[in-house]
Design a protein around this motif. Structure first.
Motif, PDB file in Angstrom:
ATOM      1  N   ARG A  75       0.764  -1.178  -0.092  1.00 16.79           N
ATOM      2  CA  ARG A  75      -0.315  -0.024  -0.150  1.00 16.79           C
ATOM      3  C   ARG A  75       0.941   1.037   0.279  1.00 16.79           C
ATOM      4  NH1 ARG A  75      -2.892  -3.083   3.439  1.00 16.79           N
ATOM      5  NH2 ARG A  75      -4.489  -3.674   3.066  1.00 16.79           N
ATOM      6  N   TYR A  77       1.915   5.359   0.201  1.00 17.19           N
ATOM      7  CA  TYR A  77       1.355   6.694   1.130  1.00 17.19           C
ATOM      8  C   TYR A  77       2.009   7.805   0.028  1.00 17.19           C
ATOM      9  CZ  TYR A  77      -1.051   3.034   3.915  1.00 17.19           C
ATOM     10  OH  TYR A  77      -1.558   1.545   4.482  1.00 17.19           O
ATOM     11  N   VAL A 333     -11.285   2.389   7.300  1.00 18.75           N
ATOM     12  CA  VAL A 333      -9.891   2.642   7.405  1.00 18.75           C
ATOM     13  C   VAL A 333      -9.025   1.489   8.405  1.00 18.75           C
ATOM     14  CG1 VAL A 333      -7.858   3.888   7.317  1.00 18.75           C
ATOM     15  CG2 VAL A 333      -9.855   4.816   6.043  1.00 18.75           C
ATOM     16  N   GLU A 337      -3.526   1.389   8.529  1.00 15.52           N
ATOM     17  CA  GLU A 337      -3.498   2.022   7.417  1.00 15.52           C
ATOM     18  C   GLU A 337      -3.181   3.677   8.099  1.00 15.52           C
ATOM     19  OE1 GLU A 337      -5.450  -0.331   4.092  1.00 15.52           O
ATOM     20  OE2 GLU A 337      -7.051   0.777   5.777  1.00 15.52           O
ATOM     21  N   GLU A 341      -0.097   6.082   7.393  1.00 15.37           N
ATOM     22  CA  GLU A 341      -0.518   7.858   6.473  1.00 15.37           C
ATOM     23  C   GLU A 341       0.150   8.632   7.435  1.00 15.37           C
ATOM     24  OE1 GLU A 341      -1.803  10.822   4.067  1.00 15.37           O
ATOM     25  OE2 GLU A 341      -2.408   8.520   3.588  1.00 15.37           O
TER      26      GLU A 341
END
Length: 369
Positions: A75, A77, A333, A337, A341
């Motif tokens: 993932r 960011y 979310v 995560e 972030e």
């Protein structure tokens, strides 16, 4: 005299069908029946072939699905800060699944991911061009179908892609009035299943955070059991490095005050057409690394971050944020995560707080198995 006067007039009564005529009609019907049977068999064969092909495709997809289940979950960011600059000249791209850009993947590959940062200088046009075009060139040149020695093909693909993108930009830049003099660094992370390929030009960098078990579970480990290892995935290119300076001087250029011709801070880039004749090239350095279950994240950032952070400091900063107690919960979310972030945003903000006047762009790629 009419030659046909002696022939009798045709009778109006129906004439019975002869045996020979009957036989001909039956043969025609039999031929027609055989043709219909033949067409039916062809249709059935075609349907059978289609079903078989569909089954083979499903089987291939099932194999890829099984392979995919063992792959790392990535993932991305991003955080970007303009700093004290008048213009934001950085750009970036995040494609956790790049398959939508590709016509087909190699048979043995389940997923391709792409993350990149571009740090522009002399304007934002080179970084923007690279962000828009480099991954499309990569998708066109990426190997597909049955392939042997995928590693070699991927590396060749990356080299060709950087050259093509640089040539395309220089062609466009030289056609402008006045000529564009923009340039850009480029650091790209390409993840093919669980293999990371990093291609970079200039002084943007990529680093990997790996947690390694310590002998006996003590000393320097996180929680007393694992230690933090920071792996450099890229190589900086500036004119003060011996090999870079020698190439520049052989091409007729000079290095003054650590810069090409006393002006350009990097020795490899996309664009910078006026320096290409002085030994500045667009050939990236390539590095490869296989991801493991011990890997936590990759930091991909322009030099704005690394002017005020060492690679180790950046990794530890992110880990500290990830390990903080409470986090703000958000709908849809996960807690992890939210933490990643926050870590990405805080890292970029801290770079500015520490006095970095340059643009700062940070991509944080989380790795989960």
């Amino acid at each position: 005299m009419d030659l046909f006067d002696d022939l009798p007039e045709p009778k109006q009564t129906p004439v019975p069908v002869s045996a020979q005529q009957k036989s001909t009609r039956e043969e025609e019907e039999e031929v027609k029946e055989e043709e219909e049977k033949s067409l039916k068999r062809k249709r059935e064969d075609a349907e059978c072939h289609a079903d078989k092909k569909e089954e083979e495709e499903e089987e291939k997809e099932e194999i890829k699905k099984v392979c995919r289940e063992g792959l790392p979950v990535l993932r991305g960011y991003v955080a970007a800060r303009r700093g004290e600059r008048e213009e934001m000249q950085d750009d970036h791209v995040m494609l956790p699944d790049m398959s939508s850009c590709m016509s087909a993947l190699p048979c043995q590959v389940s997923r391709v991911s792409y993350f990149a940062v571009f740090d522009g200088h002399g304007g934002a046009r080179a970084s923007r061009f690279a962000a828009e075009h480099l991954h499309h060139n990569l998708a066109k040149k990426f190997p597909s179908g049955e392939t042997e020695n995928l590693d070699k093909l991927v590396k060749k693909c990356l080299l060709d892609t950087f050259r093509q993108t640089d040539e395309d930009f220089l062609r466009k830049a030289s056609s402008q009035k006045p000529v564009w003099k923009d340039g850009s660094t480029a650091t790209c992370v390409l993840v093919v299943d669980d293999m990371v390929y990093v291609a970079n030009l200039g002084d943007s960098r990529a680093v990997l955070c790996r947690m390694e078990a310590t002998a006996g579970g003590g000393g320097g480990g996180v929680g007393g059991q694992r230690k933090v290892v920071t792996l450099a995935l890229s190589k900086e290119h500036n004119p003060t490095i011996y090999e870079e300076r020698m190439r520049i001087q052989r091409a007729g250029g000079t290095v003054r005050d650590g810069r090409v011709l006393g002006v350009l801070e990097v020795s490899r880039s996309i664009g910078d057409g006026q320096y290409k004749r002085c030994g500045v090239i667009s050939t990236p350095d390539l590095r490869r690394c296989q991801l493991t279950a011990n890997d936590r994240f990759i930091i991909l950032a322009c030099d704005g971050l690394f002017k005020v952070f060492s690679a180790d400091e950046a990794v530890k900063f992110v880990l500290n944020v990830l390990q903080e107690g409470s986090v703000e919960k958000r709908s849809g979310v996960t807690e992890e995560e939210v933490r990643f972030e926050a870590a990405c945003q805080q890292l970029a903000s801290e770079a500015v707080r520490r006095g970095c006047a340059d643009n700062v762009t940070v991509i944080l790629v989380s790795i989960g198995f």
